[in-house]
Design an enzyme around this catalytic site. Structure first.
Site, PDB file in Angstrom:
ATOM      1  N   LYS A  40       0.856  -1.189   0.000  1.00 35.25           N
ATOM      2  CA  LYS A  40       0.000   0.000   0.000  1.00 35.25           C
ATOM      3  C   LYS A  40       0.885   1.228   0.000  1.00 35.25           C
ATOM      4  O   LYS A  40       1.699   1.429   0.902  1.00 35.25           O
ATOM      5  CB  LYS A  40      -0.902   0.011   1.231  1.00 35.25           C
ATOM      6  CG  LYS A  40      -1.747   1.280   1.339  1.00 35.25           C
ATOM      7  CD  LYS A  40      -2.794   1.179   2.412  1.00 35.25           C
ATOM      8  CE  LYS A  40      -3.603   2.461   2.504  1.00 35.25           C
ATOM      9  NZ  LYS A  40      -4.646   2.357   3.525  1.00 35.25           N
TER      10      LYS A  40
ATOM     11  N   LYS B  27      -2.140  -1.621  -3.786  1.00 32.04           N
ATOM     12  CA  LYS B  27      -3.014  -0.447  -3.781  1.00 32.04           C
ATOM     13  C   LYS B  27      -2.200   0.812  -3.884  1.00 32.04           C
ATOM     14  O   LYS B  27      -1.228   0.942  -3.132  1.00 32.04           O
ATOM     15  CB  LYS B  27      -3.823  -0.463  -2.480  1.00 32.04           C
ATOM     16  CG  LYS B  27      -4.617   0.763  -2.188  1.00 32.04           C
ATOM     17  CD  LYS B  27      -5.239   0.658  -0.830  1.00 32.04           C
ATOM     18  CE  LYS B  27      -6.022   1.928  -0.560  1.00 32.04           C
ATOM     19  NZ  LYS B  27      -6.493   1.989   0.801  1.00 32.04           N
TER      20      LYS B  27
HETATM   21  C1  PBG Z   1      -7.490   3.585   5.475  1.00 33.79           C
HETATM   22  C2  PBG Z   1      -7.799   3.331   4.042  1.00 33.79           C
HETATM   23  C3  PBG Z   1      -7.619   4.250   3.001  1.00 33.79           C
HETATM   24  C4  PBG Z   1      -8.141   3.649   1.854  1.00 33.79           C
HETATM   25  C5  PBG Z   1      -8.617   2.395   2.216  1.00 33.79           C
HETATM   26  N1  PBG Z   1      -8.374   2.201   3.590  1.00 33.79           N
HETATM   27  C6  PBG Z   1      -7.106   5.631   2.994  1.00 33.79           C
HETATM   28  C7  PBG Z   1      -5.772   5.939   3.489  1.00 33.79           C
HETATM   29  O1  PBG Z   1      -4.910   5.078   3.635  1.00 33.79           O
HETATM   30  O2  PBG Z   1      -5.566   7.110   3.766  1.00 33.79           O
HETATM   31  C8  PBG Z   1      -8.191   4.334   0.516  1.00 33.79           C
HETATM   32  C9  PBG Z   1      -9.143   3.805  -0.450  1.00 33.79           C
HETATM   33  C10 PBG Z   1      -9.465   4.692  -1.592  1.00 33.79           C
HETATM   34  O3  PBG Z   1      -8.855   5.776  -1.809  1.00 33.79           O
HETATM   35  O4  PBG Z   1     -10.369   4.321  -2.333  1.00 33.79           O
HETATM   36  N2  PBG Z   1      -6.554   2.849   6.106  1.00 33.79           N
END
Ligand code: PBG
Length: 337
Positions: free
Chosen positions: A204, A261
């Site tokens: 991520k 992601k």
């Molecule tokens: C939070 C989380 C996020 C997303 C999914 N879980 C945001 C972040 O890490 O700030 C983002 C998903 C998206 O942008 O569609 N842990």
């Protein structure tokens, strides 16, 4: 037509592209409803649907709205939903305590969906950001001001157990703390949840494409409107080797599925993870990817359905077995048509 200046080519690749039937027969990649997971936002009020301005077509759903949406998705052949709670500001604190409340919104949402549509796989996010007043995915170390890894991991493990007890089928740590997958696995097993899967957000990235999501869940306003900097825990977008190493650690710690992601701008990472693991690979087409296509389509610059389908195809082709996407419902509807 044969003429004197016919090229007499031995190879004519275009022969295989000449009609819809031939193209369908020879298609190497297909996206079906089985590949899609719908992320859904849940709020605790009575309004069935509250639109998210930066995510056209995506609503924050009440529990009634959620049940209705899940029935529609299941009917369309979508097999899984990922739930994200919108926590009211008064329930947030620096420690994210609401995350461990067995009666919190996401737990009630899970129970509701499992009761209404039992065959639907329910996925819940394990991270503190919906619950912390500062919006970070963990608790802060007062000395450094940075997220405290080990204290956060303890809270995540507790949170995962609470979600599993509520009926969550897959818990999905999205926080990027070190050691959280192993800790969550031990906590789940210790509490009798050995059947609960861990979908690890393994690669991520600290991406600027999460903006609309933070609007939707209100984790942006918690930070006072500035785009929260999560670079001490989320991956550097410049680092494919580091991403791969981190993803494989999650496998060692017991993850059942590995996620990459965002998806579209990180197809190389999806491919690299695919080639390095035998676990299923999941990709998350995040909010900013979805919003960008919608915005261009609204201006008449892109065709929404065509770019939607092509973006999903590209993610599948790169090596994803499953795709979390805000297009899940629309894509499944189009497949039905
Ligand atoms: C939070 C989380 C996020 C997303 C999914 N879980 C945001 C972040 O890490 O700030 C983002 C998903 C998206 O942008 O569609 N842990």
């Amino acid at each position: 037509m044969a003429t004197d200046d016919a090229l007499m080519l031995r190879r004519r690749p275009r022969r295989r592209r000449q009609s819809p039937a031939v193209r369908a027969l020879l298609s190497e990649t297909r996206v079906t409803a089985d590949d899609l997971v719908a992320p859904l936002f849940v709020h605790d009020g009575t309004a069935r649907r509250i639109p998210v301005g930066s995510l056209p077509g995506v609503d924050r759903l009440s529990l009634d709205g959620l049940e209705e949406e899940c029935r529609v998705l299941a009917e369309l052949g979508v097999r899984a939903v990922a739930l994200f709670p919108v926590t009211p500001p008064e329930l947030k604190d620096p420690e994210g305590r609401e995350s461990a409340n067995p009666d919190n919104l996401v737990c009630r949402a899970v129970a509701r969906v499992k009761r209404a549509v039992p065959q639907l796989v329910v996925i819940t996010d394990v991270a503190l950001d919906p619950y912390t007043s500062h919006g970070h995915d963990g608790v802060l170390d007062p000395g450094t001001g940075d997220v405290d890894n080990d204290r956060t991991v303890g809270l995540l493990a507790r949170m995962a157990v609470v979600q599993a007890a509520a009926g969550s089928d897959w818990v999905a740590p999205s926080d990027m703390m070190d050691g959280r997958v192993g800790a969550i696995r031990r906590a789940l097993d210790g509490a009798g949840h050995e059947r609960t899967l861990i979908l690890a957000y393994s690669a991520k990235f600290a991406s600027a494409f999460y903006g609309p999501f933070r609007d939707a869940v209100g984790s942006k306003s918690a930070a006072g409107g500035v785009y929260l900097d999560k670079r001490t825990y989320q991956l550097n977008p410049a680092n494919p080797r580091e991403a791969l190493a981190d993803a494989l650690l999650d496998e060692e710690e017991g993850a059942d599925l590995l996620m990459v992601k965002p998806a579209g701008p990180y197809l190389d990472i999806i491919r690299a993870v695919r080639e390095s693991t035998r676990l299923p690979v999941v990709a998350y087409q995040v909010s900013g990817e979805y919003a960008a296509l919608h915005a261009a389509a609204e201006r008449g610059w892109l065709d929404l359905a065509a770019t939607r389908d092509e973006s999903l195809l590209a993610i599948k082709r790169a090596g994803a077995d499953l795709i979390l996407t805000y297009f899940a419902r629309a894509a499944a509807e189009a497949m039905r048509a």
